[in-house]
Design a protein around this motif. Structure first.
Motif, mmCIF file in Angstrom:
data_model
loop_
_atom_site.group_PDB
_atom_site.id
_atom_site.type_symbol
_atom_site.label_atom_id
_atom_site.label_comp_id
_atom_site.label_asym_id
_atom_site.label_seq_id
_atom_site.Cartn_x
_atom_site.Cartn_y
_atom_site.Cartn_z
ATOM 1 N N LYS A 30 -7.343 -5.919 3.134
ATOM 2 C CA LYS A 30 -6.065 -6.599 2.825
ATOM 3 C C LYS A 30 -4.971 -5.917 3.563
ATOM 4 O O LYS A 30 -4.067 -6.873 4.047
ATOM 5 C CB LYS A 30 -5.704 -6.426 1.462
ATOM 6 C CG LYS A 30 -6.666 -7.095 0.248
ATOM 7 C CD LYS A 30 -6.236 -7.049 -0.960
ATOM 8 C CE LYS A 30 -6.990 -8.072 -2.010
ATOM 9 N NZ LYS A 30 -6.356 -7.986 -3.227
ATOM 10 N N LEU A 72 -0.747 -4.840 -3.415
ATOM 11 C CA LEU A 72 -1.423 -3.534 -3.779
ATOM 12 C C LEU A 72 -0.164 -2.283 -4.070
ATOM 13 O O LEU A 72 0.957 -2.567 -3.620
ATOM 14 C CB LEU A 72 -1.865 -2.990 -2.225
ATOM 15 C CG LEU A 72 -3.057 -4.095 -1.757
ATOM 16 C CD1 LEU A 72 -3.501 -3.562 -0.390
ATOM 17 C CD2 LEU A 72 -4.422 -3.881 -2.727
ATOM 18 N N TYR A 121 -3.715 4.784 2.866
ATOM 19 C CA TYR A 121 -4.565 4.142 3.922
ATOM 20 C C TYR A 121 -3.992 3.619 5.493
ATOM 21 O O TYR A 121 -4.379 3.693 6.467
ATOM 22 C CB TYR A 121 -5.281 2.703 3.400
ATOM 23 C CG TYR A 121 -6.250 2.971 2.299
ATOM 24 C CD1 TYR A 121 -7.399 3.809 2.674
ATOM 25 C CD2 TYR A 121 -5.712 2.721 1.141
ATOM 26 C CE1 TYR A 121 -8.236 4.039 1.399
ATOM 27 C CE2 TYR A 121 -6.852 3.135 -0.093
ATOM 28 C CZ TYR A 121 -7.711 3.681 0.283
ATOM 29 O OH TYR A 121 -8.721 4.183 -0.561
ATOM 30 N N SER A 180 -14.534 -0.817 -2.728
ATOM 31 C CA SER A 180 -12.897 -1.116 -3.171
ATOM 32 C C SER A 180 -12.005 -0.529 -2.236
ATOM 33 O O SER A 180 -10.967 -1.109 -1.674
ATOM 34 C CB SER A 180 -12.598 -0.750 -4.433
ATOM 35 O OG SER A 180 -12.552 0.777 -4.707
ATOM 36 N N THR A 181 -12.332 0.630 -1.369
ATOM 37 C CA THR A 181 -11.523 1.166 -0.160
ATOM 38 C C THR A 181 -11.630 0.073 0.868
ATOM 39 O O THR A 181 -10.685 -0.315 1.531
ATOM 40 C CB THR A 181 -12.152 2.299 0.313
ATOM 41 O OG1 THR A 181 -12.027 3.471 -0.856
ATOM 42 C CG2 THR A 181 -11.652 2.748 1.411
ATOM 43 N N LEU A 202 -9.323 -2.919 0.212
ATOM 44 C CA LEU A 202 -7.907 -2.414 0.302
ATOM 45 C C LEU A 202 -7.468 -2.493 1.808
ATOM 46 O O LEU A 202 -6.426 -2.972 2.253
ATOM 47 C CB LEU A 202 -7.516 -1.200 -0.245
ATOM 48 C CG LEU A 202 -7.427 -0.985 -1.755
ATOM 49 C CD1 LEU A 202 -7.297 0.483 -2.147
ATOM 50 C CD2 LEU A 202 -6.526 -1.892 -2.575
ATOM 51 N N THR A 240 0.664 -8.335 -0.754
ATOM 52 C CA THR A 240 -0.546 -8.132 -1.096
ATOM 53 C C THR A 240 -0.672 -7.822 -2.572
ATOM 54 O O THR A 240 -2.062 -7.887 -3.226
ATOM 55 C CB THR A 240 -1.404 -7.010 -0.482
ATOM 56 O OG1 THR A 240 -0.567 -5.884 -0.658
ATOM 57 C CG2 THR A 240 -1.440 -7.196 1.134
ATOM 58 N N ALA A 297 -0.835 3.790 -2.479
ATOM 59 C CA ALA A 297 -2.316 3.227 -1.536
ATOM 60 C C ALA A 297 -2.197 2.840 -0.317
ATOM 61 O O ALA A 297 -2.873 3.289 0.473
ATOM 62 C CB ALA A 297 -3.179 2.530 -2.671
ATOM 63 N N ILE A 298 -1.204 2.188 -0.075
ATOM 64 C CA ILE A 298 -0.925 1.171 1.183
ATOM 65 C C ILE A 298 -0.644 2.483 2.233
ATOM 66 O O ILE A 298 -0.958 2.732 3.358
ATOM 67 C CB ILE A 298 0.139 0.472 1.064
ATOM 68 C CG1 ILE A 298 -0.327 -0.953 0.260
ATOM 69 C CG2 ILE A 298 0.761 -0.086 2.624
ATOM 70 C CD1 ILE A 298 0.928 -1.670 0.081
#
Length: 88
Positions: free
Chosen positions: A12, A33, A41, A5-6, A9, A31, A37-38
């Motif tokens: 994306k 998201l 990352y 899942s990482t 992400l 996205t 989280a964005i």
């Protein structure tokens, strides 16, 4: 969050930035998201030199770095950052 899942992400985020420079909010809108989280990352991608942050006044945009071939690392087809072909 699992490793798969990482990677999804991150992929994306990179695919979104491959289209054009964007803010965290613009990436989230495109996205779907979570902005937290964005941001997390993007920090990792900046530290790894895959993404560059450009600040203009109070606005921040994130841009793909041309330092690395992201297709090699992430399997992405990002034409604009691949080496230009030269006629023989």
């Amino acid at each position: 969050m699992g490793r798969g899942s990482t990677q999804i992400l991150i992929r994306k985020i990179l695919e979104s930035l491959a289209k054009s420079p964007k803010s965290t909010t613009e990436i989230a809108e495109e996205t779907g998201l979570d902005r937290t989280a964005i941001t997390r990352y993007l920090d990792i991608l900046k530290e790894s030199k895959f993404v560059v942050e450009e600040q203009k006044g109070t606005s921040k945009k994130f841009i793909l770095s041309s330092k690395y071939r992201l297709d090699t690392y992430f399997g992405l087809s990002l034409i604009h950052i691949s080496e230009p072909t030269r006629p023989l």
